[in-house]
Design a protein around this motif. Sequence first.
Motif, PDB file in Angstrom:
ATOM      1  N   HIS A  81     -58.413 -20.599 -17.852  1.00  0.00           N
ATOM      2  CA  HIS A  81     -57.123 -20.902 -18.454  1.00  0.00           C
ATOM      3  C   HIS A  81     -57.282 -20.854 -19.965  1.00  0.00           C
ATOM      4  N   PRO A  82     -56.477 -20.065 -20.655  1.00  0.00           N
ATOM      5  CA  PRO A  82     -56.579 -19.993 -22.115  1.00  0.00           C
ATOM      6  C   PRO A  82     -56.341 -21.347 -22.771  1.00  0.00           C
ATOM      7  N   MET A  83     -57.125 -21.583 -23.788  1.00  0.00           N
ATOM      8  CA  MET A  83     -57.026 -22.834 -24.524  1.00  0.00           C
ATOM      9  C   MET A  83     -56.573 -22.544 -25.948  1.00  0.00           C
ATOM     10  N   ARG A  84     -56.024 -23.570 -26.583  1.00  0.00           N
ATOM     11  CA  ARG A  84     -55.666 -23.426 -27.988  1.00  0.00           C
ATOM     12  C   ARG A  84     -56.393 -24.507 -28.780  1.00  0.00           C
ATOM     13  N   GLU A  85     -56.789 -24.125 -29.972  1.00  0.00           N
ATOM     14  CA  GLU A  85     -57.531 -25.019 -30.844  1.00  0.00           C
ATOM     15  C   GLU A  85     -56.571 -25.964 -31.555  1.00  0.00           C
ATOM     16  N   VAL A  86     -56.911 -27.254 -31.592  1.00  0.00           N
ATOM     17  CA  VAL A  86     -56.120 -28.241 -32.318  1.00  0.00           C
ATOM     18  C   VAL A  86     -57.072 -29.142 -33.103  1.00  0.00           C
ATOM     19  N   GLN A  87     -56.553 -29.719 -34.145  1.00  0.00           N
ATOM     20  CA  GLN A  87     -57.335 -30.653 -34.954  1.00  0.00           C
ATOM     21  C   GLN A  87     -56.901 -32.081 -34.614  1.00  0.00           C
ATOM     22  N   VAL A  88     -57.863 -32.914 -34.240  1.00  0.00           N
ATOM     23  CA  VAL A  88     -57.600 -34.309 -33.927  1.00  0.00           C
ATOM     24  C   VAL A  88     -58.579 -35.149 -34.732  1.00  0.00           C
ATOM     25  N   GLU A  89     -58.046 -35.922 -35.673  1.00  0.00           N
ATOM     26  CA  GLU A  89     -58.868 -36.782 -36.530  1.00  0.00           C
ATOM     27  C   GLU A  89     -60.015 -36.009 -37.169  1.00  0.00           C
ATOM     28  N   GLY A  90     -59.696 -34.835 -37.672  1.00  0.00           N
ATOM     29  CA  GLY A  90     -60.687 -34.022 -38.368  1.00  0.00           C
ATOM     30  C   GLY A  90     -61.648 -33.269 -37.472  1.00  0.00           C
ATOM     31  N   GLN A  91     -61.475 -33.360 -36.180  1.00  0.00           N
ATOM     32  CA  GLN A  91     -62.348 -32.655 -35.239  1.00  0.00           C
ATOM     33  C   GLN A  91     -61.569 -31.573 -34.514  1.00  0.00           C
ATOM     34  N   THR A  92     -62.260 -30.472 -34.240  1.00  0.00           N
ATOM     35  CA  THR A  92     -61.649 -29.396 -33.469  1.00  0.00           C
ATOM     36  C   THR A  92     -61.709 -29.737 -31.992  1.00  0.00           C
ATOM     37  N   LYS A  93     -60.564 -29.737 -31.363  1.00  0.00           N
ATOM     38  CA  LYS A  93     -60.459 -29.985 -29.912  1.00  0.00           C
ATOM     39  C   LYS A  93     -59.723 -28.810 -29.296  1.00  0.00           C
ATOM     40  N   TYR A  94     -59.712 -28.758 -27.975  1.00  0.00           N
ATOM     41  CA  TYR A  94     -59.040 -27.678 -27.273  1.00  0.00           C
ATOM     42  C   TYR A  94     -58.093 -28.240 -26.220  1.00  0.00           C
ATOM     43  N   LEU A  95     -56.901 -27.673 -26.188  1.00  0.00           N
ATOM     44  CA  LEU A  95     -55.888 -28.034 -25.200  1.00  0.00           C
ATOM     45  C   LEU A  95     -55.476 -26.784 -24.438  1.00  0.00           C
ATOM     46  N   PRO A  96     -55.060 -26.944 -23.192  1.00  0.00           N
ATOM     47  CA  PRO A  96     -54.564 -25.774 -22.456  1.00  0.00           C
ATOM     48  C   PRO A  96     -53.358 -25.154 -23.159  1.00  0.00           C
ATOM     49  N   ASN A  97     -53.275 -23.853 -23.113  1.00  0.00           N
ATOM     50  CA  ASN A  97     -52.107 -23.148 -23.636  1.00  0.00           C
ATOM     51  C   ASN A  97     -51.027 -23.205 -22.559  1.00  0.00           C
ATOM     52  N   TYR A 109     -49.877 -19.038 -16.181  1.00  0.00           N
ATOM     53  CA  TYR A 109     -50.125 -19.993 -15.098  1.00  0.00           C
ATOM     54  C   TYR A 109     -49.022 -21.040 -15.056  1.00  0.00           C
ATOM     55  N   PHE A 110     -48.480 -21.360 -16.216  1.00  0.00           N
ATOM     56  CA  PHE A 110     -47.388 -22.329 -16.274  1.00  0.00           C
ATOM     57  C   PHE A 110     -46.030 -21.641 -16.284  1.00  0.00           C
ATOM     58  N   THR A 111     -45.870 -20.609 -17.094  1.00  0.00           N
ATOM     59  CA  THR A 111     -44.552 -20.002 -17.279  1.00  0.00           C
ATOM     60  C   THR A 111     -44.125 -19.116 -16.114  1.00  0.00           C
ATOM     61  N   GLU A 112     -45.081 -18.606 -15.332  1.00  0.00           N
ATOM     62  CA  GLU A 112     -44.737 -17.749 -14.190  1.00  0.00           C
ATOM     63  C   GLU A 112     -45.132 -18.367 -12.856  1.00  0.00           C
ATOM     64  N   ASP A 113     -46.391 -18.781 -12.736  1.00  0.00           N
ATOM     65  CA  ASP A 113     -46.882 -19.266 -11.444  1.00  0.00           C
ATOM     66  C   ASP A 113     -46.178 -20.547 -10.998  1.00  0.00           C
ATOM     67  N   LEU A 114     -45.811 -21.387 -11.932  1.00  0.00           N
ATOM     68  CA  LEU A 114     -45.120 -22.623 -11.565  1.00  0.00           C
ATOM     69  C   LEU A 114     -43.709 -22.340 -11.037  1.00  0.00           C
ATOM     70  N   PRO A 115     -42.807 -21.736 -11.825  1.00  0.00           N
ATOM     71  CA  PRO A 115     -41.441 -21.562 -11.322  1.00  0.00           C
ATOM     72  C   PRO A 115     -41.295 -20.522 -10.226  1.00  0.00           C
ATOM     73  N   MET A 116     -42.173 -19.537 -10.187  1.00  0.00           N
ATOM     74  CA  MET A 116     -42.023 -18.463  -9.198  1.00  0.00           C
ATOM     75  C   MET A 116     -42.994 -18.586  -8.032  1.00  0.00           C
ATOM     76  N   GLY A 117     -43.791 -19.626  -8.036  1.00  0.00           N
ATOM     77  CA  GLY A 117     -44.755 -19.836  -6.968  1.00  0.00           C
ATOM     78  C   GLY A 117     -44.664 -21.240  -6.402  1.00  0.00           C
ATOM     79  N   LEU A 118     -45.169 -22.195  -7.171  1.00  0.00           N
ATOM     80  CA  LEU A 118     -45.231 -23.578  -6.689  1.00  0.00           C
ATOM     81  C   LEU A 118     -43.844 -24.172  -6.447  1.00  0.00           C
ATOM     82  N   ILE A 119     -42.901 -23.897  -7.341  1.00  0.00           N
ATOM     83  CA  ILE A 119     -41.549 -24.444  -7.174  1.00  0.00           C
ATOM     84  C   ILE A 119     -40.876 -23.840  -5.938  1.00  0.00           C
ATOM     85  N   VAL A 120     -41.072 -22.556  -5.720  1.00  0.00           N
ATOM     86  CA  VAL A 120     -40.493 -21.905  -4.535  1.00  0.00           C
ATOM     87  C   VAL A 120     -41.100 -22.506  -3.262  1.00  0.00           C
TER      88      VAL A 120
END
Length: 115
Positions: free
Chosen positions: A45-61, A66-77
Motif C-alpha cells: 500500500h503506498p505511503m505518504r511522508e509526514v512530519q510529526v514533531e520534527g520526525q519523518t513518519k509514514y501514513l497510508p495514502n 485500494y480505498f477509492t476503488e476497491d472499497l466502493p466497488m468491492g467491499l461496499i457492494v
Amino acid sequence: YPSLHLHSLHHVSEWMLRSYGDDIGDKTSIYTMLRTNKGYRGLTHPMREVQVEGQTKYLPNFRYRYFTEDLPMGLIVTRGIAELAGVKTPHMDDVILWCQEMLGKEYLVDGELKG
C-alpha cells in the motif's frame, strides 16, 4: 427476494482459478490461493511522508485505489448483497467504518448502507 436469481454467480475460488490459473501455487483454499498467487506478490500500500514533531513518519495514502476503488466497488457492494440476504457482517462493518472515516465519506450509517 424470491425473484432474485443468483444462478449466474460464481464462487470467488472459481473466479480466481479462471483468472489466475497456474499463477496460484496452492489451490486448496481461498486463503492459500490469495497467499500464493503470483499476481498479488509484492503488492504494497503506498505511503505518504509526514512530519510529526520534527520526525519523518509514514501514513497510508488514502487516495490510492485500494480505498477509492476497491472499497466502493468491492467491499461496499459485497456488504450490500449481505444486507439484502439478511447476513450480519460485523467485521466488514468495522473495516467500512474505519475506511469511510479516513476518506471523509459516508457509506454505512446506523448499521445500514446509506451513502
